[in-house]
Motif scaffolding. Structure first.
Motif: not given
Length: 188
Positions: A115-122, A32-35
């Motif tokens: 950062w992975p949570l930011i991507v996952a949110r929107d 997840a962090p790399e993505y």
């Protein structure tokens, strides 16, 4: 005797399955962090391009004595379907630019662990597709990768344990405690 042998191996089989599932979930979550990093890089490129498109639009509007809103309104007033559609696409571009700028600000304000949570949110569909298409899994050597690996492993272990406990009545065992405790309780 056969049942005792099978019964004795079942807990080991469950533990092996749980361990394998937890490891697989940990390895998957560690990516997840790399993505998110690759998504963030694409985000920067997308912002540059969208800003260039809007800057060109604003410049053309100014050269014709119009503000951005007046230029968009002229698209709406046109009898040409093409110009109406072009106005709609510029509005979509403005909306996407605003959303991606908000996301970029969130990346800048939050630690890399978030950062992975930011991507996952929107997630932006175009950025997500591109990042996923070019993504190459790697061994996590960052603290963020280790945190996500641990969290993924623990989460799947917890869920499997919960599922195992919930399924106990279906297997003829009490939901909580051992079978011996249940038998001893009945004898009292």
């Amino acid at each position: 005797m056969v049942c005792a042998v099978c019964h004795g191996k079942a807990p080991m089989l469950y533990r092996s399955f749980w361990l394998a599932a937890a490891l697989a979930a940990g390895v998957t979550a560690s990516q997840a962090p790399e993505y998110a990093q690759q998504y963030r890089q694409r985000l920067g490129g997308a912002l540059e391009e969208l800003r260039a498109v809007i800057a060109d639009f604003d410049r053309d509007a100014r050269e014709n004595g119009l503000s951005r809103d007046e230029a968009l309104a002229s698209y709406d007033r046109s009898d040409e379907q093409f110009l109406n559609a072009r106005g709609g696409s510029i509005r979509e571009t403005l909306t996407r630019l605003e959303r991606l700028e908000t996301q970029s600000a969130a990346f800048a304000e939050q630690p890399s662990l978030a950062w992975p949570l930011i991507v996952a949110r929107d997630p932006d569909p175009r950025l997500s597709e591109g990042a996923l298409r070019d993504f190459r899994p790697a061994v996590p050597v960052t603290s963020d990768g280790f945190v996500y690996a641990g969290a993924g492993g623990l989460l799947i272990a917890f869920l499997l344990s919960l599922l195992h406990r919930i399924s106990r009545p279906l297997r003829g065992k009490p939901m909580f405690g051992s079978r011996r405790a249940a038998i001893a309780h009945r004898r009292r």
